[in-house]
Design an enzyme around this catalytic site. Sequence first.
Site, short mmCIF file in Angstrom:
data_model
loop_
_atom_site.label_atom_id
_atom_site.label_comp_id
_atom_site.label_asym_id
_atom_site.label_seq_id
_atom_site.Cartn_x
_atom_site.Cartn_y
_atom_site.Cartn_z
N GLU A 1 48.99 38.79 30.89
CA GLU A 1 49.56 37.57 30.31
C GLU A 1 48.51 36.44 30.26
O GLU A 1 48.27 35.84 29.19
CB GLU A 1 50.74 37.18 31.18
CG GLU A 1 51.58 36.06 30.65
CD GLU A 1 52.53 35.57 31.74
OE1 GLU A 1 52.63 36.21 32.81
OE2 GLU A 1 53.16 34.52 31.51
N SER B 1 46.04 39.04 35.34
CA SER B 1 47.19 39.57 34.61
C SER B 1 46.94 39.62 33.10
O SER B 1 46.16 38.83 32.56
CB SER B 1 48.41 38.70 34.88
OG SER B 1 48.18 37.38 34.42
N GLU C 1 53.97 46.64 34.69
CA GLU C 1 53.14 46.62 35.90
C GLU C 1 53.89 45.88 36.99
O GLU C 1 54.27 44.72 36.82
CB GLU C 1 51.80 45.93 35.62
CG GLU C 1 50.93 45.87 36.86
CD GLU C 1 49.58 45.23 36.62
OE1 GLU C 1 49.54 44.08 36.14
OE2 GLU C 1 48.56 45.88 36.92
N GLY D 1 45.32 36.84 30.63
CA GLY D 1 44.21 37.36 29.82
C GLY D 1 44.42 37.07 28.35
O GLY D 1 43.49 36.66 27.64
N GLU E 1 39.44 42.07 32.39
CA GLU E 1 39.91 43.22 33.17
C GLU E 1 41.36 42.91 33.53
O GLU E 1 41.60 42.05 34.37
CB GLU E 1 39.12 43.36 34.48
CG GLU E 1 37.65 43.56 34.31
CD GLU E 1 37.29 45.02 34.07
OE1 GLU E 1 38.19 45.88 34.14
OE2 GLU E 1 36.12 45.28 33.81
P1 NAP Z 1 46.85 35.61 37.22
O1 NAP Z 1 47.68 34.41 37.04
O2 NAP Z 1 46.39 36.35 36.04
O3 NAP Z 1 45.59 35.14 38.10
C1 NAP Z 1 44.27 35.63 38.01
C2 NAP Z 1 43.30 34.48 38.14
O4 NAP Z 1 43.40 33.62 37.00
C3 NAP Z 1 43.55 33.59 39.33
O5 NAP Z 1 42.33 33.07 39.81
C4 NAP Z 1 44.39 32.50 38.71
O6 NAP Z 1 44.44 31.34 39.48
C5 NAP Z 1 43.71 32.30 37.40
N1 NAP Z 1 44.54 31.70 36.34
C6 NAP Z 1 45.89 31.57 36.28
N2 NAP Z 1 46.25 31.00 35.12
C7 NAP Z 1 45.13 30.76 34.43
C8 NAP Z 1 44.85 30.20 33.15
N3 NAP Z 1 45.82 29.79 32.34
N4 NAP Z 1 43.56 30.11 32.75
C9 NAP Z 1 42.57 30.54 33.55
N5 NAP Z 1 42.77 31.08 34.76
C10 NAP Z 1 44.03 31.20 35.21
O7 NAP Z 1 47.56 36.58 38.17
P2 NAP Z 1 48.57 36.18 39.33
O8 NAP Z 1 49.40 35.00 38.98
O9 NAP Z 1 47.77 36.07 40.56
O10 NAP Z 1 49.47 37.46 39.36
C11 NAP Z 1 50.44 37.66 38.36
C12 NAP Z 1 50.56 39.13 38.05
O11 NAP Z 1 49.34 39.58 37.47
C13 NAP Z 1 50.72 40.00 39.25
O12 NAP Z 1 52.03 40.10 39.63
C14 NAP Z 1 50.14 41.29 38.79
O13 NAP Z 1 51.10 42.05 38.11
C15 NAP Z 1 49.08 40.90 37.84
N6 NAP Z 1 47.73 40.93 38.42
C16 NAP Z 1 46.86 41.83 37.95
C17 NAP Z 1 45.59 41.88 38.48
C18 NAP Z 1 44.60 42.86 38.00
O14 NAP Z 1 43.57 43.03 38.62
N7 NAP Z 1 44.84 43.52 36.91
C19 NAP Z 1 45.21 41.02 39.48
C20 NAP Z 1 46.13 40.06 39.93
C21 NAP Z 1 47.38 40.04 39.38
P3 NAP Z 1 45.58 31.22 40.60
O15 NAP Z 1 45.48 32.38 41.50
O16 NAP Z 1 45.20 30.02 41.30
O17 NAP Z 1 46.88 31.17 39.89
#
Ligand code: NAP
Length: 483
Positions: free
Chosen positions: A244, A242, A395, A246, A263
């Site tokens: 956020e 996400s 998104e 990122g 990404e």
């Molecule tokens: P996310 O929190 O950004 O998760 C992506 C990865 O980062 C996961 O492995 C996550 O672990 C890890 N992570 C979470 N917080 C972190 C931190 N503070 N520092 C380092 N790594 C961290 O995404 P999500 O919670 O799965 O999804 C949230 C939203 O992001 C979705 O609803 C969607 O809109 C968006 N998203 C976008 C993409 C993309 O490819 N652009 C992919 C996924 C989601 P955990 O899974 O264990 O939390």
Amino acid sequence: MTGSAAPWNYAPAPESTKVELKERYGLYIDGSFRDPVAGQFFETINPATEAPLARIAIADRQDVDNAVAAARKALKAWRRTPAIERAKYLFRIARRVQERARELAVLETMNNGKPIRETRDEDVPLAAAHFFHHAGWCDKLRFAFPTRDGTPPAPVGVCGQIIPWNFPLLMAAWKIAPALACGNTVVLKPAETTSLTALRLAEILQEIDLPPGVVNIVTGAGETGKAIVAHGDIDKIAFTGSTEVGRSIAASVAGTSKRLTLELGGKSPNIIFADAAIDQAIEGVVSAIWANQGQVCCAGSRLLVEESVADEVISKLHHRMRSLRVGDPLDKNTDVGAINSRAQLDRVERYIKCGVAEGASYNAFTEGSLPKKGFWVRPCFFTGVQPAHTIAREEIFGPVLAVMTFRTPDEAVARANNTMYGLSAGVWTSRGSKAYEIAKQIKAGVIWCNTFNQFDPAAPFGGYRESGFGREGGRAGLAAYLA
Ligand code: NAP
Ligand code: MG
């Protein structure tokens, strides 16, 4: 196009779920599986049924420390391994992914919720292709990245890689293959909800005798990711997820010597001009927003249609939506499976409510009933969407399409660029010159013409603006893994 489409009752065609699943999975560090230091595990489930699948280790700071130490130790020999030998390892991984393709596809579908048709025909073959492609690069890096003294270019070092849940195995391949090809070592964290295929990949790495420590896989939630980002002995962070998270990673890496590629999310436009082959464009819309339940960073979630064909496009889209098959992801006929988690389902439902509340018209797939257990939402599209509406700006990461219209090419470009993101775009027209002119003006990392969501390991993929920076795939993707 209205009339009643008779429901076609296919016989169920479920894929066998006979795959080996351990009761619990440890962390893959220094070439073997081990329990986490603190002994903590969490349960991973099948989002289509909510049935528990296995327990997965939670890596804390101590475990991440051990993984980084293993990667650091392995780096010494790995970076000096002759390129042709490194290539052999990558080839072996690719071959083994192909040989174990069915098992990987079934596991991915069970853990992610996406249809077996997608994991079988896209995720797994593309993951193998990524390893094949990068195997070929190993001994050619010095031609693509010449150094002054003719020596091969140097790797960055130890890479921390954090991936999301929407393409679990494929994202692992996108991250690991170029890193290894360039002589780096890796600590990879899969997403909390989808660790199983990354762990199966770890088994493959053992089978092909990849030297211990070259790839380490640590599972856990966001805290594990944070520990990787904050680790002092990591040279590069590669993150997909996400915007956020990122942003927070960019802030925490700023001021250190770590290299960073991100990404992130998107709100990509898919533009249909009146002169396009409309039926073909409709298929493009289906794959742009309903494939993988719309949980795709480059999903074409904003459909921009030239006003003169808007009625035709909307009516055909409605017809096509009704013919989708929503349900058991393990059924080979299924087009749309389950949403990956309860949290993601809640998020998608909130956006749908918001779209209705803001005055857009909701058109949803209404055939049959959705399964009682699991995380399900009806694929849908909104018409009457204004650019200021939340569903046109944010998104959603679900099977929810916002349809808007335009009158002139300039207006199409202005609307397409009216976003903080810039990951991908689609342009549908039968005139090549128009496709070229429009594509030139769109601010996005990837632009497809008369197609959507096509991936190739040789083609760089990546974002622009709030969609991140850095490329994955091809020569551009390798650059991020070379010093
Ligand atoms: P996310 O929190 O950004 O998760 C992506 C990865 O980062 C996961 O492995 C996550 O672990 C890890 N992570 C979470 N917080 C972190 C931190 N503070 N520092 C380092 N790594 C961290 O995404 P999500 O919670 O799965 O999804 C949230 C939203 O992001 C979705 O609803 C969607 O809109 C968006 N998203 C976008 C993409 C993309 O490819 N652009 C992919 C996924 C989601 P955990 O899974 O264990 O939390
Ligand atoms: Mg998260």
